[in-house]
Motif scaffolding. Sequence first.
Motif, PDB file in Angstrom:
ATOM      1  N   VAL A 226      -6.884   6.580  11.067  1.00  0.00           N
ATOM      2  CA  VAL A 226      -6.350   6.610   9.712  1.00  0.00           C
ATOM      3  C   VAL A 226      -6.457   5.203   9.140  1.00  0.00           C
ATOM      4  O   VAL A 226      -5.743   4.293   9.565  1.00  0.00           O
ATOM      5  CB  VAL A 226      -4.892   7.101   9.688  1.00  0.00           C
TER       6      VAL A 226
ATOM      7  N   VAL B 276      -6.213   4.331   5.705  1.00  0.00           N
ATOM      8  CA  VAL B 276      -5.128   4.208   4.740  1.00  0.00           C
ATOM      9  C   VAL B 276      -4.706   5.618   4.347  1.00  0.00           C
ATOM     10  O   VAL B 276      -5.537   6.525   4.271  1.00  0.00           O
ATOM     11  CB  VAL B 276      -5.552   3.385   3.493  1.00  0.00           C
ATOM     12  N   ALA B 277      -3.414   5.799   4.136  1.00  0.00           N
ATOM     13  CA  ALA B 277      -2.929   7.121   3.733  1.00  0.00           C
ATOM     14  C   ALA B 277      -1.644   6.975   2.939  1.00  0.00           C
ATOM     15  O   ALA B 277      -0.718   6.274   3.351  1.00  0.00           O
ATOM     16  CB  ALA B 277      -2.687   7.995   4.963  1.00  0.00           C
ATOM     17  N   HIS B 278      -1.608   7.603   1.782  1.00  0.00           N
ATOM     18  CA  HIS B 278      -0.383   7.697   0.977  1.00  0.00           C
ATOM     19  C   HIS B 278      -0.490   8.952   0.145  1.00  0.00           C
ATOM     20  O   HIS B 278      -1.425   9.757   0.321  1.00  0.00           O
ATOM     21  CB  HIS B 278      -0.161   6.438   0.133  1.00  0.00           C
ATOM     22  N   SER B 279       0.440   9.155  -0.760  1.00  0.00           N
ATOM     23  CA  SER B 279       0.538  10.431  -1.463  1.00  0.00           C
ATOM     24  C   SER B 279      -0.628  10.701  -2.413  1.00  0.00           C
ATOM     25  O   SER B 279      -0.849  11.855  -2.801  1.00  0.00           O
ATOM     26  CB  SER B 279       1.864  10.501  -2.247  1.00  0.00           C
TER      27      SER B 279
ATOM     28  N   ARG C 104      -4.032   9.438  -1.921  1.00  0.00           N
ATOM     29  CA  ARG C 104      -5.325   9.573  -1.261  1.00  0.00           C
ATOM     30  C   ARG C 104      -5.214   9.145   0.195  1.00  0.00           C
ATOM     31  O   ARG C 104      -4.246   8.473   0.580  1.00  0.00           O
ATOM     32  CB  ARG C 104      -6.399   8.773  -1.988  1.00  0.00           C
ATOM     33  N   ALA C 105      -6.222   9.493   0.971  1.00  0.00           N
ATOM     34  CA  ALA C 105      -6.272   9.095   2.374  1.00  0.00           C
ATOM     35  C   ALA C 105      -7.721   8.827   2.755  1.00  0.00           C
ATOM     36  O   ALA C 105      -8.645   9.476   2.235  1.00  0.00           O
ATOM     37  CB  ALA C 105      -5.685  10.175   3.270  1.00  0.00           C
ATOM     38  N   THR C 106      -7.917   7.859   3.653  1.00  0.00           N
ATOM     39  CA  THR C 106      -9.241   7.567   4.180  1.00  0.00           C
ATOM     40  C   THR C 106      -9.170   7.601   5.700  1.00  0.00           C
ATOM     41  O   THR C 106      -8.329   6.930   6.305  1.00  0.00           O
ATOM     42  CB  THR C 106      -9.748   6.190   3.707  1.00  0.00           C
ATOM     43  N   LEU C 107     -10.050   8.395   6.302  1.00  0.00           N
ATOM     44  CA  LEU C 107     -10.129   8.531   7.753  1.00  0.00           C
ATOM     45  C   LEU C 107     -11.487   8.016   8.223  1.00  0.00           C
ATOM     46  O   LEU C 107     -12.488   8.133   7.508  1.00  0.00           O
ATOM     47  CB  LEU C 107      -9.968   9.992   8.168  1.00  0.00           C
TER      48      LEU C 107
ATOM     49  N   LYS D 167     -13.104  10.272   2.778  1.00  0.00           N
ATOM     50  CA  LYS D 167     -12.139   9.918   1.743  1.00  0.00           C
ATOM     51  C   LYS D 167     -11.637  11.207   1.106  1.00  0.00           C
ATOM     52  O   LYS D 167     -12.435  11.998   0.567  1.00  0.00           O
ATOM     53  CB  LYS D 167     -12.793   9.009   0.706  1.00  0.00           C
TER      54      LYS D 167
ATOM     55  N   ASP E 184      -9.217  12.692  -1.776  1.00  0.00           N
ATOM     56  CA  ASP E 184      -8.560  12.249  -3.003  1.00  0.00           C
ATOM     57  C   ASP E 184      -8.282  13.459  -3.883  1.00  0.00           C
ATOM     58  O   ASP E 184      -9.203  14.226  -4.216  1.00  0.00           O
ATOM     59  CB  ASP E 184      -9.450  11.250  -3.752  1.00  0.00           C
TER      60      ASP E 184
ATOM     61  N   HIS F 138       4.961   3.207  -1.749  1.00  0.00           N
ATOM     62  CA  HIS F 138       3.919   3.854  -0.955  1.00  0.00           C
ATOM     63  C   HIS F 138       3.814   3.291   0.454  1.00  0.00           C
ATOM     64  O   HIS F 138       2.803   3.462   1.136  1.00  0.00           O
ATOM     65  CB  HIS F 138       2.573   3.740  -1.670  1.00  0.00           C
TER      66      HIS F 138
END
Length: 248
Positions: free
Chosen positions: A6, A8-11, A13-16, A24, A26, A230
Motif C-alpha cells: 500500500v 498511499v491510501a485515504h478516503s 484514492r489509493a495506490t497499490l 491507482k 480513484d 486524512h
Amino acid sequence: MDEVEVVVAHSERATLRVGDVFLKVDADQARIDAEVEAMALVPVPTPEVLWRKPPVLAIAAVPGTPLGRLGEPSTASPAAWAAAGAVIRKLHDTPLPPRLGRAGRGRDELAVELDVECEWLVTNGVLPTDLVTRNREVAESALRPWTPAFTHGDLQIAHVFVDGDEITGIIDWSEAGRGDALYDLATLTLGHEEHLDDVVAGYGTDVDLDVIRAWSSLRSLLAIRWLTEHGFDPTAPGCEVDVLKSRM
C-alpha cells in the motif's frame, strides 16, 4: 506471487504496488482522465500506462528512486536537482493543455480558501496566531497575475525519480493542467529550500524566489487541515508546520 504494498491510501484514492505495477484506484474519474491525458502530452519521462479499467489505472514503475521525501534529507546530488529544474522547464514550455490544473486556481478563489483555512487554524488552536498571520502575509505575494504554463500541479519531491544525475520519470499527473509555473517549483522544493538554487540553475531563467516562498507558505496553510483529516502528520520534522515556522 509478489506482495501487495500500500503506497498511499485515504478516503479519496489509493495506490497499490504489485511488483513493477502500480494500481491507482480513484473514485473521481476526472482525475484519472487528467492523468492519462497529461502523460500523453508532455515531453518528459512519465510512467507507461499498462491498462485502464475505471476506477483502476495500471501503470509501470519508473526506474530509479525518488529525488527525496518531505521531512527527510535528500541524498540526491546538486546536479540531480538541477536536472529536475531543466525537466520542469521543458514541461512548462510545452503547449498549453485544455484543462485547468491544480496550479491554475484563480486569485479570488485562493484568497477565500486561504481566509477560511487560516481562521480554522487559529480558532481551533492548531497553530499560534502570529505564525498564521505572518505566513498569510507571505502568501499574498503568490496572489498575482501569472502567465499560464503546462503544470504538473502536485510536483512533490517524491513524485520525481532520479538515477544518478538523470531524471527517469515524473509520476502522479492527476492535478496537471494550465497553471502558475512557480507553483510547481514551490511544491518540488517544499521543505527542501536549500536545493532551490540548484533547481533554478537547471530551470534556466530568472524566477521570483519570493513568489516561490509565498506559494510554499500558501500551500502549507491550505494543506494542514486536509492532511490531519486524512491521517498524515503536518507537524512531523521538516514538513508543513516547519515550513511555516521558517518564515518567522
